[in-house]
Motif scaffolding. Structure first.
Motif, PDB file in Angstrom:
ATOM      1  N   SER A 265       0.807  -1.224   0.000  1.00 20.25           N
ATOM      2  CA  SER A 265       0.000   0.000   0.000  1.00 20.25           C
ATOM      3  C   SER A 265       0.836   1.268   0.000  1.00 20.25           C
ATOM      4  O   SER A 265       0.323   2.350  -0.267  1.00 20.25           O
ATOM      5  CB  SER A 265      -0.940   0.007   1.219  1.00 20.25           C
ATOM      6  N   GLY A 266       2.130   1.143   0.284  1.00 12.78           N
ATOM      7  CA  GLY A 266       3.000   2.314   0.303  1.00 12.78           C
ATOM      8  C   GLY A 266       3.540   2.697  -1.056  1.00 12.78           C
ATOM      9  O   GLY A 266       4.224   3.723  -1.187  1.00 12.78           O
ATOM     10  N   PHE A 267       3.262   1.912  -2.095  1.00 12.00           N
ATOM     11  CA  PHE A 267       3.754   2.208  -3.438  1.00 12.00           C
ATOM     12  C   PHE A 267       2.702   2.984  -4.237  1.00 12.00           C
ATOM     13  O   PHE A 267       1.582   3.189  -3.785  1.00 12.00           O
ATOM     14  CB  PHE A 267       4.126   0.912  -4.167  1.00 12.00           C
ATOM     15  N   GLY A 268       3.071   3.367  -5.446  1.00 11.27           N
ATOM     16  CA  GLY A 268       2.154   4.098  -6.301  1.00 11.27           C
ATOM     17  C   GLY A 268       1.053   3.213  -6.842  1.00 11.27           C
ATOM     18  O   GLY A 268       1.072   1.983  -6.696  1.00 11.27           O
ATOM     19  N   THR A 269       0.091   3.841  -7.481  1.00 11.15           N
ATOM     20  CA  THR A 269      -1.079   3.132  -7.997  1.00 11.15           C
ATOM     21  C   THR A 269      -0.689   2.044  -8.996  1.00 11.15           C
ATOM     22  O   THR A 269      -1.243   0.934  -8.973  1.00 11.15           O
ATOM     23  CB  THR A 269      -2.036   4.126  -8.678  1.00 11.15           C
ATOM     24  N   ALA A 270       0.259   2.346  -9.889  1.00  9.99           N
ATOM     25  CA  ALA A 270       0.663   1.369 -10.906  1.00  9.99           C
ATOM     26  C   ALA A 270       1.262   0.122 -10.257  1.00  9.99           C
ATOM     27  O   ALA A 270       0.979  -1.009 -10.672  1.00  9.99           O
ATOM     28  CB  ALA A 270       1.675   1.993 -11.866  1.00  9.99           C
ATOM     29  N   SER A 271       2.084   0.327  -9.222  1.00  9.13           N
ATOM     30  CA  SER A 271       2.708  -0.811  -8.530  1.00  9.13           C
ATOM     31  C   SER A 271       1.665  -1.649  -7.799  1.00  9.13           C
ATOM     32  O   SER A 271       1.706  -2.881  -7.820  1.00  9.13           O
ATOM     33  CB  SER A 271       3.765  -0.316  -7.541  1.00  9.13           C
ATOM     34  N   ILE A 272       0.724  -0.955  -7.155  1.00  8.16           N
ATOM     35  CA  ILE A 272      -0.321  -1.675  -6.421  1.00  8.16           C
ATOM     36  C   ILE A 272      -1.174  -2.493  -7.378  1.00  8.16           C
ATOM     37  O   ILE A 272      -1.473  -3.670  -7.134  1.00  8.16           O
ATOM     38  CB  ILE A 272      -1.202  -0.680  -5.632  1.00  8.16           C
ATOM     39  N   ALA A 273      -1.568  -1.882  -8.507  1.00  8.98           N
ATOM     40  CA  ALA A 273      -2.406  -2.574  -9.486  1.00  8.98           C
ATOM     41  C   ALA A 273      -1.674  -3.745 -10.122  1.00  8.98           C
ATOM     42  O   ALA A 273      -2.231  -4.845 -10.263  1.00  8.98           O
ATOM     43  CB  ALA A 273      -2.865  -1.590 -10.561  1.00  8.98           C
ATOM     44  N   GLY A 274      -0.420  -3.540 -10.518  1.00  6.81           N
ATOM     45  CA  GLY A 274       0.361  -4.602 -11.144  1.00  6.81           C
ATOM     46  C   GLY A 274       0.582  -5.769 -10.201  1.00  6.81           C
ATOM     47  O   GLY A 274       0.478  -6.942 -10.593  1.00  6.81           O
ATOM     48  N   PHE A 275       0.878  -5.462  -8.941  1.00  4.43           N
ATOM     49  CA  PHE A 275       1.097  -6.508  -7.943  1.00  4.43           C
ATOM     50  C   PHE A 275      -0.194  -7.283  -7.689  1.00  4.43           C
ATOM     51  O   PHE A 275      -0.176  -8.513  -7.589  1.00  4.43           O
ATOM     52  CB  PHE A 275       1.590  -5.875  -6.636  1.00  4.43           C
ATOM     53  N   TYR A 405      10.928  -6.715   3.993  1.00  2.00           N
ATOM     54  CA  TYR A 405      11.177  -5.363   4.501  1.00  2.00           C
ATOM     55  C   TYR A 405      12.595  -4.900   4.164  1.00  2.00           C
ATOM     56  O   TYR A 405      12.817  -3.721   3.849  1.00  2.00           O
ATOM     57  CB  TYR A 405      10.940  -5.315   6.010  1.00  2.00           C
ATOM     58  N   PHE A 406      13.557  -5.823   4.216  1.00  3.50           N
ATOM     59  CA  PHE A 406      14.947  -5.466   3.880  1.00  3.50           C
ATOM     60  C   PHE A 406      15.059  -5.053   2.416  1.00  3.50           C
ATOM     61  O   PHE A 406      15.647  -4.011   2.098  1.00  3.50           O
ATOM     62  CB  PHE A 406      15.864  -6.661   4.168  1.00  3.50           C
ATOM     63  N   PHE A 407      14.490  -5.869   1.522  1.00  6.52           N
ATOM     64  CA  PHE A 407      14.593  -5.570   0.090  1.00  6.52           C
ATOM     65  C   PHE A 407      13.809  -4.308  -0.289  1.00  6.52           C
ATOM     66  O   PHE A 407      14.223  -3.564  -1.175  1.00  6.52           O
ATOM     67  CB  PHE A 407      14.084  -6.756  -0.733  1.00  6.52           C
ATOM     68  N   VAL A 408      12.683  -4.076   0.390  1.00  8.43           N
ATOM     69  CA  VAL A 408      11.846  -2.924   0.043  1.00  8.43           C
ATOM     70  C   VAL A 408      12.351  -1.645   0.697  1.00  8.43           C
ATOM     71  O   VAL A 408      12.528  -0.614   0.032  1.00  8.43           O
ATOM     72  CB  VAL A 408      10.374  -3.186   0.448  1.00  8.43           C
ATOM     73  N   LYS A 409      12.607  -1.709   1.996  1.00 10.99           N
ATOM     74  CA  LYS A 409      12.968  -0.503   2.741  1.00 10.99           C
ATOM     75  C   LYS A 409      14.443  -0.127   2.603  1.00 10.99           C
ATOM     76  O   LYS A 409      14.789   1.061   2.538  1.00 10.99           O
ATOM     77  CB  LYS A 409      12.637  -0.696   4.223  1.00 10.99           C
ATOM     78  N   ILE A 410      15.321  -1.111   2.570  1.00  3.94           N
ATOM     79  CA  ILE A 410      16.765  -0.843   2.528  1.00  3.94           C
ATOM     80  C   ILE A 410      17.294  -0.816   1.099  1.00  3.94           C
ATOM     81  O   ILE A 410      18.025   0.094   0.707  1.00  3.94           O
ATOM     82  CB  ILE A 410      17.548  -1.892   3.355  1.00  3.94           C
ATOM     83  N   CYS A 411      16.903  -1.828   0.318  1.00  5.57           N
ATOM     84  CA  CYS A 411      17.444  -1.947  -1.042  1.00  5.57           C
ATOM     85  C   CYS A 411      16.601  -1.222  -2.096  1.00  5.57           C
ATOM     86  O   CYS A 411      17.039  -1.099  -3.246  1.00  5.57           O
ATOM     87  CB  CYS A 411      17.568  -3.431  -1.422  1.00  5.57           C
ATOM     88  N   PHE A 413      13.895  -2.127  -3.747  1.00  3.85           N
ATOM     89  CA  PHE A 413      13.587  -2.973  -4.900  1.00  3.85           C
ATOM     90  C   PHE A 413      12.115  -2.875  -5.338  1.00  3.85           C
ATOM     91  O   PHE A 413      11.726  -3.483  -6.333  1.00  3.85           O
ATOM     92  CB  PHE A 413      13.900  -4.439  -4.589  1.00  3.85           C
ATOM     93  N   GLY A 414      11.303  -2.138  -4.585  1.00  2.00           N
ATOM     94  CA  GLY A 414       9.891  -2.044  -4.922  1.00  2.00           C
ATOM     95  C   GLY A 414       9.151  -3.333  -4.594  1.00  2.00           C
ATOM     96  O   GLY A 414       9.601  -4.145  -3.789  1.00  2.00           O
ATOM     97  N   VAL A 415       7.991  -3.539  -5.259  1.00  2.00           N
ATOM     98  CA  VAL A 415       7.174  -4.709  -4.940  1.00  2.00           C
ATOM     99  C   VAL A 415       7.869  -6.017  -5.292  1.00  2.00           C
ATOM    100  O   VAL A 415       7.549  -7.068  -4.718  1.00  2.00           O
ATOM    101  CB  VAL A 415       5.804  -4.642  -5.654  1.00  2.00           C
ATOM    102  N   ILE A 416       8.832  -5.976  -6.204  1.00  4.83           N
ATOM    103  CA  ILE A 416       9.584  -7.194  -6.528  1.00  4.83           C
ATOM    104  C   ILE A 416      10.316  -7.708  -5.294  1.00  4.83           C
ATOM    105  O   ILE A 416      10.496  -8.924  -5.112  1.00  4.83           O
ATOM    106  CB  ILE A 416      10.562  -6.927  -7.692  1.00  4.83           C
ATOM    107  N   GLY A 417      10.716  -6.802  -4.412  1.00  6.43           N
ATOM    108  CA  GLY A 417      11.394  -7.200  -3.181  1.00  6.43           C
ATOM    109  C   GLY A 417      10.530  -8.066  -2.286  1.00  6.43           C
ATOM    110  O   GLY A 417      11.038  -8.910  -1.542  1.00  6.43           O
ATOM    111  N   ILE A 418       9.199  -7.872  -2.359  1.00  5.30           N
ATOM    112  CA  ILE A 418       8.292  -8.689  -1.549  1.00  5.30           C
ATOM    113  C   ILE A 418       8.339 -10.144  -2.007  1.00  5.30           C
ATOM    114  O   ILE A 418       8.387 -11.071  -1.188  1.00  5.30           O
ATOM    115  CB  ILE A 418       6.858  -8.131  -1.650  1.00  5.30           C
ATOM    116  N   TRP A 419       8.362 -10.337  -3.326  1.00  7.49           N
ATOM    117  CA  TRP A 419       8.426 -11.710  -3.825  1.00  7.49           C
ATOM    118  C   TRP A 419       9.814 -12.320  -3.674  1.00  7.49           C
ATOM    119  O   TRP A 419       9.949 -13.534  -3.538  1.00  7.49           O
ATOM    120  CB  TRP A 419       7.943 -11.755  -5.283  1.00  7.49           C
ATOM    121  N   MET A 420      10.849 -11.500  -3.647  1.00  7.19           N
ATOM    122  CA  MET A 420      12.187 -12.035  -3.392  1.00  7.19           C
ATOM    123  C   MET A 420      12.265 -12.617  -1.977  1.00  7.19           C
ATOM    124  O   MET A 420      12.843 -13.686  -1.756  1.00  7.19           O
ATOM    125  CB  MET A 420      13.226 -10.935  -3.592  1.00  7.19           C
ATOM    126  N   GLY A 421      11.649 -11.910  -1.019  1.00  7.21           N
ATOM    127  CA  GLY A 421      11.581 -12.448   0.336  1.00  7.21           C
ATOM    128  C   GLY A 421      10.765 -13.724   0.381  1.00  7.21           C
ATOM    129  O   GLY A 421      11.106 -14.672   1.103  1.00  7.21           O
TER     130      GLY A 421
END
Length: 447
Positions: A265-275, A405-411, A413-421
């Motif tokens: 929910s912290g990303f833009g509309t396009a990221s939320i919709a694509g995810f 959280y590491f990939f999104v907040k530190i690195c 990586f955007g929503v892709i970081g969620i799936w990497m985790g």
């Protein structure tokens, strides 16, 4: 399926008879879910948002009831393998008792404190949304008892190796739900009640059907009367010994998904919709594994009850290979036709591109998924549910959520970081469960 010396307990025909309806049932559930989303949108944004809020809680309750049903299926499957059908029948009665009492407790909380619970979980939302959510919650809460009866009956018939019954019951229940939604929403122009009432009616019909079938004396497992429904602490303990760890595992998994939703929910509309689009589409990847995982409960449970531990391992390996074979086809089709598939959602170019990339990434990650999710059902059927619960909860919170959280907040990586985790979580589970499976014969327990 009779035991004949050292012959295999399940022939190829037996496996097809058990697993075929389970796969059809999983496909049906996903398709009906997609149809529901389309029809709920017709009611309006406030009603749709209210339904979405309640569904996140309802999914948790459904998973808890399903986990208890799994516990009963494991116990009854083992008794069938032992040729102790009288004990299996008594276990069926105790399963119905446990799930019914649990569902009454869940329904009571929803009916008496539903509004407070929604405020506690979701905080302040628009008045119209909360009003719809409370109404939908109260109506659907009455269906929990009937859902528990349906789940229990479906689990018992799967334990008998007769998954066709649960498939037909699911077809009837989902058919009533979809047709009812269409009539109430498009025809009668009802609001959120038009979504809730058909759900209640469909679950009542499915429950009545299951109760009638599970009391028929010509079934190997059946409830013979009140004698089977009187509380038996020992039998209830066995059922909950599998059901409670599985329920906690499913519950923590759902809480984890809610925690990750706050990241999205912290990303833009396009990221939320694509995810959101990609998350919806990749549920197709899970269909064969979910069905085969349910089948493993029955197959391994009966093998363990019969003392045929090596057969349990052999069937598990065979079904995992079948899972990989079906996955290769599904993932290949989705990867090749990702452009037209994503285009169905009519999103912006940015959101569509992200959805396609996520689908391709998810396709690669599915290389380890069968070892991380269907495989542990073999361990549960061998009464090793506490181990699977501990590993799953640890991996969920440390790897999936921690690395997300590491990939999104530190690195960044955007929503892709969620799936990497998520993939790191899968790899850890697959490694641990595979090692545990290798020593299955020495750790398995009978009822």
């Amino acid at each position: 399926m009779e035991k004949k010396g050292k012959e295999m307990l399940f022939s190829r025909k037996d496996l097809v008879k058990l697993l075929g309806p389970l796969i059809v049932e999983q496909i049906l559930t996903v398709l009906v879910g997609m149809a529901d989303v389309v029809m709920v949108a017709e009611v309006g944004e406030a009603a749709m948002s209210g339904v979405a809020l309640v569904d996140s809680i309802s999914i948790l309750i459904i998973q808890l009831l399903a986990a208890l049903a799994t516990g009963g299926a494991v116990i009854c499957s083992q008794y069938i393998g032992k040729q102790q059908l009288e004990r299996a029948c008594h276990g069926a009665g105790q399963l119905i008792l446990v799930t019914t009492v649990s569902s009454v407790l869940f329904a009571s909380v929803a009916l008496l404190g539903g509004k407070h619970l929604l405020f506690l979980v979701f905080g302040q939302v628009e008045d119209a949304v909360m009003e719809n959510a409370v109404l939908y919650f109260r109506i659907t809460a009455f269906s929990y008892v009937f859902l528990a009866l349906y789940n229990s009956g479906a689990a018992l018939f799967r334990a008998m190796g007769n998954s066709k019954v649960s498939m037909v019951a699911s077809l009837i229940m989902n058919g009533i739900n979809v047709i009812g939604n269409a009539i109430c929403i498009y025809g009668l122009k009802m609001g959120v009640e038009g979504v809730a009432v058909p759900t209640l009616i469909s679950r009542i019909v499915a429950a009545v059907l299951m109760v009638i079938l599970v009391t028929r004396p010509d079934n190997p497992i059946h409830v013979t009367g009140m004698r089977d429904l009187l509380p038996n602490r020992e039998m209830m303990g066995k059922i909950m010994g599998v059901g409670i760890p599985s329920g906690l595992e499913n519950g923590m998994f759902q809480f984890g998904k809610i925690a990750l939703q706050s990241l999205v929910s912290g990303f833009g509309t396009a990221s939320i919709a694509g995810f959101a689009a990609a998350s919806n589409l990749v549920t197709l990847h899970y269909l064969p594994g979910n069905a085969l995982g349910l089948g493993l409960i029955t197959i391994v449970g009966q093998c363990v009850g019969a003392g045929e531990y090596e057969q349990a391992k052999a069937y598990t390996k065979k079904l995992i290979l079948v899972n990989y074979g079906i996955l290769a086809v599904i993932c290949g089709i989705m990867a090749l036709f990702s452009n037209p598939i994503v285009a169905i959602y009519q999103m912006s170019p940015e959101a569509s591109k992200l959805a396609r990339n996520l689908i391709l990434l998810h396709t690669c990650g599915m290389a380890v998924w069968p070892l991380a999710f269907p495989l542990p059902n073999t361990l549960r059927a061998g009464l090793d549910a506490r181990f699977t619960m501990t590993v799953s909860i640890f991996s969920m919170w440390v790897f999936r959520i921690g690395f997300a959280y590491f990939f999104v907040k530190i690195c960044n990586f955007g929503v892709i970081g969620i799936w990497m985790g998520m993939f790191i979580d899968w790899i850890f589970r697959a490694a641990v469960f595979t090692m545990r499976f290798r020593g299955f014969s020495s750790r398995v327990r009978q009822v």
